[in-house]
Structures are given as C-alpha cells and as structure tokens.
Design a protein around this motif. Structure first.
Motif, PDB file in Angstrom:
ATOM      1  N   LEU A 293       0.824  -1.203   0.000  1.00 48.14           N
ATOM      2  CA  LEU A 293       0.000   0.000   0.000  1.00 48.14           C
ATOM      3  C   LEU A 293       0.865   1.263   0.000  1.00 48.14           C
ATOM      4  O   LEU A 293       0.558   2.239  -0.708  1.00 48.14           O
ATOM      5  N   GLN A 294       1.958   1.258   0.761  1.00 47.04           N
ATOM      6  CA  GLN A 294       2.748   2.479   0.913  1.00 47.04           C
ATOM      7  C   GLN A 294       3.847   2.622  -0.131  1.00 47.04           C
ATOM      8  O   GLN A 294       4.143   3.740  -0.573  1.00 47.04           O
ATOM      9  N   LEU A 295       4.468   1.517  -0.531  1.00 45.77           N
ATOM     10  CA  LEU A 295       5.629   1.603  -1.411  1.00 45.77           C
ATOM     11  C   LEU A 295       5.316   1.323  -2.876  1.00 45.77           C
ATOM     12  O   LEU A 295       6.032   1.794  -3.754  1.00 45.77           O
ATOM     13  N   VAL A 296       4.269   0.570  -3.146  1.00 46.76           N
ATOM     14  CA  VAL A 296       3.864   0.336  -4.538  1.00 46.76           C
ATOM     15  C   VAL A 296       2.842   1.376  -4.971  1.00 46.76           C
ATOM     16  O   VAL A 296       2.948   1.969  -6.045  1.00 46.76           O
ATOM     17  N   GLY A 298       2.159   4.150  -3.064  1.00 47.31           N
ATOM     18  CA  GLY A 298       2.552   5.464  -2.578  1.00 47.31           C
ATOM     19  C   GLY A 298       1.584   6.102  -1.609  1.00 47.31           C
ATOM     20  O   GLY A 298       1.521   7.329  -1.508  1.00 47.31           O
ATOM     21  N   LEU A 299       0.825   5.310  -0.855  1.00 40.22           N
ATOM     22  CA  LEU A 299      -0.139   5.861   0.096  1.00 40.22           C
ATOM     23  C   LEU A 299       0.558   6.283   1.385  1.00 40.22           C
ATOM     24  O   LEU A 299       1.573   5.706   1.778  1.00 40.22           O
ATOM     25  N   SER A 300       0.002   7.265   2.063  1.00 37.08           N
ATOM     26  CA  SER A 300       0.511   7.665   3.374  1.00 37.08           C
ATOM     27  C   SER A 300       0.117   6.601   4.392  1.00 37.08           C
ATOM     28  O   SER A 300      -0.786   5.793   4.140  1.00 37.08           O
ATOM     29  N   PRO A 301       0.782   6.567   5.562  1.00 34.03           N
ATOM     30  CA  PRO A 301       0.387   5.589   6.588  1.00 34.03           C
ATOM     31  C   PRO A 301      -1.084   5.684   6.964  1.00 34.03           C
ATOM     32  O   PRO A 301      -1.740   4.657   7.173  1.00 34.03           O
TER      33      PRO A 301
END
Length: 557
Positions: A293-296, A298-301
């Motif tokens: 979710l965050q690295l592929v 690019g979502l914030s925590p």
C-alpha cells in the motif's frame, strides 16, 4: 444427573463491556504511536536506538510479562489484578504523554507494557468465570476479540485525528478516562475470583519467564528486520536456554509459577498451536500488504490504514456470529472451513499486480473473515479446556502464543519474501555500489535509492524492485495458503471429537464443556469467589449500565 450451566444475565453482559474497554486500548497502544513518531522525534530528538526502543519496548514487555501476570491473577484475584493494571496503565499514560526526554518515554512505554500484560489475561479469565454457558462464553470471547481487532485498526486513525489537533503526547491520554471508568464501575460489575489454594509467587521463575520470552521475541523480530545475525541468533538461543531452565524449575517446584499439567491437555495444546499459526500467517501477510500500500501505491500511513478498514469490518460480524453457528455444527469443522476460506483469500492475493489495489483488499477481506472464525473458536476451545482456577494461566499462554506467532510469522515469512525479492533484483547494472546494496535488500531501500539516481536509471530500478516485491508477495501468500490448508486438515481430524456448543454429547468427549463439568465449574466459581464481593452488584449494574454502554460506544465509534 446433568446440570445445565447458569446463564449470564444483564450484569455479566454490562461487565463484558467494561472488559472490552481495556482490551481495545491495549491493542490501540500497539499501533497508535506510529503516526506520532515524526512529531516526538522533532521534540525529544532521540537517537536511532532510542527511537527503536520507544516503539518496540511496549510490545516486548507485554509479551514477556503475560505468563507471570496470568498466574498472578489466579493467585491474588483476577479483578484485583485488572484494577491494579488499569490504575498503572492510566498513570503511565500520563507519564508518557508529558515525557521530556527519550529515557522517560522509554521507561513509561515499558511500564505501560507491563500494565497491559496484567489487563489481557485478566479480562479473558474473567470472561471464563462470568460466562458458564458455552454458547454465551463463545459469543463473549467473540466480542472481546472484536474489541481487540477494532483497537488495532482504530489506533492509527484516532492517533491521526488527535495529532491534527494536539501535540504528540495526546495519543497516550485517550486511555486515561477509559481506565478511570473501569476503576469506578469495575468493582461493582465484575466478580472476583482467585484459586482456593493460591501459593506464593516465585519471583525467580517470573524473572526467568520474562527473560526467556523477551529474548526469543527480540531475536526473532531482529532477524525479521535485519536478517539473521550473530546478535539475533545469540539472543534467540539464550532465550531458549532460559526457557528450558524455566521448565525444569517448574517441574521441580512445590508451587510452580506455571502449572505444566496444562500442557497434558491435548485439546488445549492443539488449540494454542492452531492460534499460533493463525496469528503467524495473518501478521506475515499484513506486513507485506502494508508495504504494498505504501511503497507500490505510494499511500501515506493514514491512507494505508484506511484501506485496511474493510478487512477489520468484515471480520467483526464473523467473530460475533460464529458462536451461533457452533451450536449446530462442530467447532472443529467451522474452524477448518474458516481456514479454507482464508486459503481462498491468500490465493486471491497471489493475483495482485501493480494496479491491483482492489484485488488486495478483496483478498485480505476474505482471508481475515476465515481467520476470524478460527480465532474465536480456537480461543474459546483453549480457555474452556482448562479448569476455572487455571483460566488466568491458560489465557496468558494463549496470549503469549499469539505474540510469539506474530513474531515468528514476521520472521519466517519475511525471510522467505526477502529471499525471493533479492533473487529478483540481482541485476544492479548502472547503480552505484553504495546504493545497490540497499536497493537489493528491500523495496523501501530501492525507493530511497532512486532519489539519488538519474531518472532513467531510477525508473528501471524501481520497476525491477516492484516486480521483485510482487513476486515475494505472491510466494508468501502461496505459502500462507498451504499452511492454512494443512492446518484445516489437522484441526478437522484432531479436534473433531469436540462437541457442538449446545452442550450435545455427540463426540467422544462431549462439548467443550460437558453438562456435568459445567455444574462443577459453577460450583468451583462459587467457592473460589472473593467473599467480599459486593452483594449489591445487580443494583449497581442497573445504575451503571447506561454509562458503561456509552463508554464502550464512545471508544469503538
């Protein structure tokens, strides 16, 4: 003559709302700090090592203190320990909120972990004594588990909302009014229970259990984060040796801290082992899902946390409704079916690609629904397989098993995923040596490395890294699917003789609690109860009912 177990009334159900509150808060505190890290880092300026301890010491000391806390509750009184833990949790929350140095915050977080460890087994053990009817007990454990799941999900969300309006310390203060509510109404709503022949607490054994669990969990988690090193291996082995010495001491002690006869119960052992594996696969896949979710994408925590809400929301009705189904179908078959549903969810996750966010959400929802059914009935089976006076120790073992299962799941599945990722990023042509190492270690390292590379090279590196990460996600999901299918077969075969929760004796050992055993349990609970228990508790339940329900709804909404 078969004696029907007593049914729980309004007082017990309102008391359950009180027990759900500290459970929700303990699980929230496991995740609530993550969003506050940037703000507290700017304010307190901790070193890298200090920051790691601020984040990890809470979970470490919860895991290490559970066995001692569970046994202590059996001996001094479970309600007494619960209320003491609530007071300590509230006080340490205030200390953490107003900490002026990293050292103070580390100490406060550590003591919060110890206090949290007194709350977890006490709440589950009290449920064992408040709900003698098997169906009602299973439903109560479902509600208890729901509060834990809700807390873990709400932690980042509530923390984000507080940080938008207040300083970083505010994330700790939300527990203070809830603990105050428990201290006010707990003595009136919750029964006291302690073992009749409670011996002294063996402090040496308590220290040994703390060191053993801490060392094992620390070694496993460090190996998961940094790979197997001399330090992680040495600490892990040291923990095993201390654990071996702990077991030998318990066997020879006249008043052991932990009664090892618990492990002579095959059904208890199988249920705990199933819960360990259940937690392990869930924690492992969630670790990879968070990176996706965050690295592929690019979502914030915070946004990543919002995308995990469907999973938790789907698990809540399963946890609440599964006990009703267990009245008609053997629990082992429901547990096995839930694991097969989870396997389907893992197989869905193997189809995730770079634009597959809906596929990931669908897979995690299906997975979590299946694992929730297994979790509720497995916990019920483990706690119900023991005598009432052993409920605290049994609850502590179950909770410790979940902690170890989560750590092992992260370590084993993380290692598998890392190996697949590294195999997919062998080609580092065009990347400086100092950046190639980090890019080949993890997707996070690759994302950081590309900021120092020319755009064309960086795009190629990032594409290769994301492709390798997806391969690792697929392999890990496939491994999880195989594990839960094998576990489903084992549960269906080895636990099939456990009867339905309507008390029917359609198996070789009857229900999880047979009727006669239920009568004995009720008698034991009566003789073990504290004679100073408030005789006006039913009136207090009526007076405090609205306040307790309002408090529960305020926290869970």
């Amino acid at each position: 003559m078969v004696v029907a177990p007593a049914k729980a009334g309004r007082r017990e159900w309102i008391g359950l709302a009180m027990l759900a509150l500290p459970t929700l808060l303990v699980s929230m505190d496991l995740t609530v700090l993550h969003l506050a890290v940037p703000a507290l880092t700017e304010d307190l300026r901790p070193s890298g090592t200090e920051l790691l301890w601020i984040v990890d010491v809470y979970g470490f000391l919860i895991a290490g203190s559970l066995v001692t806390a569970g046994t202590l509750g059996d001996r001094i009184g479970r309600r007494k320990l619960l209320l003491f833990g609530a007071a300590a949790f509230g006080a340490m929350s205030v200390l953490a909120a107003f900490a002026t140095s990293p050292a103070t915050l580390i100490v406060a977080r550590g003591l919060l972990g110890v206090a949290g460890a007194t709350l977890m087994p006490s709440t589950m053990a009290l449920i064992r004594n408040m709900f003698h009817d098997e169906v009602q007990r299973s439903r109560a454990i479902g509600i208890w588990m729901t509060s834990f799941m809700a807390g873990a999900t709400l932690g980042p969300l509530v923390g984000g909302a507080l940080l938008n309006a207040f300083w970083w310390g505010s994330v700790f203060l939300m527990g203070v009014p809830v603990m105050a509510l428990l201290l006010v109404f707990g003595p009136k709503l919750l029964p006291e229970y302690r073992a009749e022949e409670a011996g002294r607490v063996d402090l040496v054994s308590a220290l040994m259990s703390l060191v053993a669990v801490l060392a094992v969990v620390f070694g496993v988690k460090r190996a998961a984060e940094h790979g197997v090193t001399v330090l992680s291996a040495a600490v892990f082995v040291a923990g095993l040796l201390v654990g071996w010495a702990f077991v030998r001491r318990q066997r020879g002690a006249a008043e052991p801290l932990l009664d090892l006869s618990l492990f002579k119960n095959a059904r208890f052992n199988l249920a705990v082992l199933a819960l360990v594996l259940n937690t392990g696969v869930m924690m492992g896949i969630n670790f990879f899902a968070a990176q996706y979710l965050q690295l592929v994408h690019g979502l914030s925590p915070l946004d990543a946390g919002l995308w995990t809400l469907p999973m938790t929301l789907a698990g809540i009705p399963v946890a609440l409704l599964t006990p009703n189904l267990a009245r008609r179908v053997r629990p082992a078959y429901i547990m096995a079916a839930g694991l097969l549903v989870a396997a389907a969810g893992f197989l869905i996750i193997t189809q995730v690609d770079e634009s597959g966010l809906p596929v990931l959400v669908c897979g995690t929802v299906v997975m979590f629904m299946g694992l929730s059914a297994m979790g509720v009935l497995g916990t019920t089976m483990a706690v119900s397989a023991t005598r009432p006076e052993e409920a605290g120790a049994a609850s502590a073992i179950t909770s410790t098993g979940n902690e170890l299962g989560g750590a092992l799941g992260l370590a084993v599945l993380g290692s598998i995923g890392s190996a697949v990722y590294r195999a997919g990023t062998e080609d580092s042509a065009g990347i400086p040596t100092d950046l190639a190492g980090s890019a080949k270690e993890s997707l996070g390292g690759a994302v950081q490395a590309v900021t120092y590379l020319p755009r064309q090279v960086g795009d190629r590196v990032l594409e290769a890294a994301r492709s390798a990460f997806l391969d690792s996600l697929h392999v890990v999901a496939l491994v999880c699917a195989v594990v839960v299918v094998l576990l489903a077969a084992a549960v269906a075969v080895l636990l099939r003789d456990t009867g339905r929760q309507d008390g029917s004796q359609d198996g070789t050992d009857g229900g999880t609690d047979g009727g006669t055993d239920a009568g004995a349990e009720a008698a034991a609970a009566g003789t073990g109860a504290d004679t100073t228990e408030d005789t006006g508790a039913d009136t207090a339940a009526t007076d405090a009912g609205t306040a307790a329900k309002a408090g529960a709804e305020a926290v869970t909404s």
